[in-house]
Design an enzyme around this catalytic site. Structure first.
Site, mmCIF file in Angstrom:
data_model
loop_
_atom_site.group_PDB
_atom_site.id
_atom_site.type_symbol
_atom_site.label_atom_id
_atom_site.label_comp_id
_atom_site.label_asym_id
_atom_site.label_seq_id
_atom_site.Cartn_x
_atom_site.Cartn_y
_atom_site.Cartn_z
ATOM 1 N N ARG A 40 0.956 -1.199 0.027
ATOM 2 C CA ARG A 40 -0.029 0.120 -0.118
ATOM 3 C C ARG A 40 0.907 1.097 -0.104
ATOM 4 O O ARG A 40 1.514 1.327 1.054
ATOM 5 C CB ARG A 40 -0.822 0.032 1.254
ATOM 6 C CG ARG A 40 -1.381 1.372 1.489
ATOM 7 C CD ARG A 40 -2.467 1.215 2.464
ATOM 8 N NE ARG A 40 -2.162 0.675 3.972
ATOM 9 C CZ ARG A 40 -1.385 1.576 4.925
ATOM 10 N NH1 ARG A 40 -1.048 2.692 4.533
ATOM 11 N NH2 ARG A 40 -1.341 0.988 6.065
ATOM 12 N N HIS A 96 -3.283 4.569 5.113
ATOM 13 C CA HIS A 96 -4.546 3.400 5.141
ATOM 14 C C HIS A 96 -5.707 3.974 4.933
ATOM 15 O O HIS A 96 -6.424 3.534 3.919
ATOM 16 C CB HIS A 96 -4.588 3.096 6.702
ATOM 17 C CG HIS A 96 -5.765 2.240 7.055
ATOM 18 N ND1 HIS A 96 -5.899 1.047 6.585
ATOM 19 C CD2 HIS A 96 -6.787 2.766 7.721
ATOM 20 C CE1 HIS A 96 -6.960 0.544 6.934
ATOM 21 N NE2 HIS A 96 -7.535 1.441 7.635
ATOM 22 N N TYR A 116 4.624 6.036 10.688
ATOM 23 C CA TYR A 116 5.038 4.584 10.979
ATOM 24 C C TYR A 116 5.702 3.809 9.982
ATOM 25 O O TYR A 116 6.222 2.450 10.249
ATOM 26 C CB TYR A 116 3.963 3.690 11.328
ATOM 27 C CG TYR A 116 2.809 3.552 10.455
ATOM 28 C CD1 TYR A 116 2.848 2.861 9.406
ATOM 29 C CD2 TYR A 116 1.661 4.655 10.412
ATOM 30 C CE1 TYR A 116 1.677 2.685 8.508
ATOM 31 C CE2 TYR A 116 0.607 4.414 9.435
ATOM 32 C CZ TYR A 116 0.555 3.518 8.879
ATOM 33 O OH TYR A 116 -0.359 3.544 7.949
HETATM 34 C C1 LIG Z 1 -13.556 -5.971 13.095
HETATM 35 C C2 LIG Z 1 -12.662 -4.496 13.074
HETATM 36 N N1 LIG Z 1 -11.686 -4.312 13.726
HETATM 37 C C3 LIG Z 1 -11.067 -3.411 13.592
HETATM 38 C C4 LIG Z 1 -11.226 -2.394 12.528
HETATM 39 C C5 LIG Z 1 -10.635 -1.017 12.158
HETATM 40 N N2 LIG Z 1 -9.874 -1.283 11.038
HETATM 41 C C6 LIG Z 1 -10.018 -0.679 9.909
HETATM 42 S S1 LIG Z 1 -9.228 -1.270 8.565
HETATM 43 C C7 LIG Z 1 -8.093 -2.157 9.691
HETATM 44 C C8 LIG Z 1 -7.007 -2.583 9.055
HETATM 45 C C9 LIG Z 1 -7.178 -3.503 8.211
HETATM 46 O O1 LIG Z 1 -5.813 -4.177 7.549
HETATM 47 P P1 LIG Z 1 -5.968 -5.284 6.334
HETATM 48 O O2 LIG Z 1 -7.107 -6.250 6.821
HETATM 49 O O3 LIG Z 1 -4.466 -5.416 6.339
HETATM 50 O O4 LIG Z 1 -6.507 -4.622 5.172
HETATM 51 P P2 LIG Z 1 -5.778 -3.036 4.473
HETATM 52 O O5 LIG Z 1 -6.634 -1.956 5.252
HETATM 53 O O6 LIG Z 1 -4.522 -3.100 4.683
HETATM 54 O O7 LIG Z 1 -6.453 -3.193 3.085
HETATM 55 C C10 LIG Z 1 -8.756 -2.132 11.052
HETATM 56 C C11 LIG Z 1 -7.974 -2.595 12.009
HETATM 57 C C12 LIG Z 1 -12.647 -2.658 11.798
HETATM 58 N N3 LIG Z 1 -12.919 -1.781 10.834
HETATM 59 N N4 LIG Z 1 -13.043 -3.905 11.893
#
Ligand SMILES: Cc1ncc(C[n+]2csc(CCOP(=O)(O)OP(=O)(O)O)c2C)c(N)n1
Length: 358
Positions: free
Chosen positions: A257, A261, A270
């Protein structure tokens, strides 16, 4: 057989298209010229629309938005392997896959502008709504594909999630049941190295995410996530296997990415700048463009024409989304339950009163 040859325990990663634009001829998928050109257009459109969404957020014209810069091939390659009747189940960062499946771009802008109508896709498009709770869509995919198996529909469900999603209970429950029930599911983990600020190394002690499939009794493969041809080829094989009753596959798309985020994040706090510039050199769109140039399908003139055309298309979609009627207060509440519980009704009444008195 790519999947059999790329056993994730052997530390192999499938790459077909090199950064120079040359290909491994024996593995090159045989796609028609118009499909290759449409794929390039889709990736360029995705990047332009993504960039526009970030700018709109900065201008206060769109809410929080998760940019997909650098993940265009990782999104599109798997979607290209699906037939019309197959299901695409996504998280929140897969704009390019949705464009390929026929979800209108203006509806995607509308959703991020805060209107649930943005998730109201045209009939016949088998794409589920945005799924923000991390990992929950994995269970939906297993359920949908199990239903397809019971009904002998012959459709496959492909689900995207991130490296962070692979740490959720839903991931393990979903993969476990998919293995047990031998469902026609293709799991695509977009390993973009971070879950917000959490690095992949802190996410799991496994060497790869692909190898986790083996514990659930099916195959996994790690693919270069910036190589559209490799992603297409691996997914096509996984989809064919699923359709032939050979069960699920886990594909780990190893990518990066390059943006924040979401627009609420500041990734420079970070992650080292050098890491980002290293990945810029592996840009998936540039790599694919070099491939098309080597095939004499692309040149500077075509590029300029395409960029102008796409600029217009993005602007038209933004205008259409902005002109769409605003959601009513009632809309926020009415789609969750068939019959609204009293506490929700109370909240809705109070909000309506407050709006009315302003
Ligand atoms: C169940 C849940 N826990 C926490 C969050 C907060 N949150 C949103 S995106 C994210 C990280 C997701 O990372 P990843 O699965 O690697 O996908 P990326 O965003 O990198 O595409 C988090 C912790 C959420 N949306 N849902």
């Amino acid at each position: 057989m790519l999947i059999d040859d790329y056993d994730p325990l052997k530390g192999k990663r499938l790459q077909i298209l090199k950064e120079t634009g040359t290909v491994i001829k024996t593995l090159e998928p045989q796609l028609e010229e118009d499909v290759l050109l449409k794929a390039y257009r889709t990736m360029v459109l995705t990047r332009a629309a993504d960039d526009k969404a970030v700018k709109l957020q900065r201008q206060g014209r769109l809410g929080a938005y998760p940019p997909g810069l650098g993940q265009e091939a990782s999104q599109l390659g798997p979607a290209m392997a699906l037939d019309k009747n197959d299901w695409l189940i996504w998280a929140f960062r897969e704009m390019g896959a949705l464009i390929w499946k026929g979800v209108p771009l203006w509806r995607q802008f509308l959703y991020w502008m805060g209107n649930e109508e943005g998730n109201n896709f045209p009939d016949g498009i088998r794409v589920t709504p945005t799924s923000v709770p991390v990992g929950s869509q994995i269970l939906h995919a297993v359920g949908i594909s199990y239903a397809s198996k019971i009904k002998k529909e012959g459709s496959v469900a492909l689900v995207y999630f991130g490296d962070g999603g692979s740490s959720e209970g839903d991931f393990h429950e979903g993969l476990n049941m998919a293995g047990v029930l031998n469902t026609p599911t293709v799991f695509v983990c977009q390993n973009n190295q971070y879950a917000i600020s959490m690095r992949r190394a802190k996410q799991t002690a496994s060497q790869t995410i692909a190898q986790k499939a083996l514990a659930y009794g099916f195959e996994g493969i790690q693919v270069d996530g910036n190589d559209l041809l490799a992603l297409y080829a691996a997914t096509k094989e996984a989809v064919d296997r699923a359709r032939n009753g050979e069960g699920p596959t886990l594909i780990e798309s190893f990518t990066y990415r390059r943006g924040d985020h979401t627009t609420s994040d500041d990734a420079s706090r970070y992650r080292p700048e050098k890491e980002v510039t290293e990945w810029e050199k592996r840009d998936p769109i540039l790599r694919f463009r070099k491939y098309l140039e080597k095939k004499k399908l692309w040149d500077d003139e075509k590029e300029k024409k395409l960029l102008d055309e796409i600029q217009d298309e993005v602007e038209r979609c933004v205008a259409k989304a902005e002109a769409y009627h605003k959601p009513s207060i009632e809309d926020i509440f009415k789609h969750t339950y068939a019959e609204m519980p009293p506490e929700l009704k109370d909240q809705m009444d109070r909000l309506q009163q407050r709006e009315g008195s302003e």
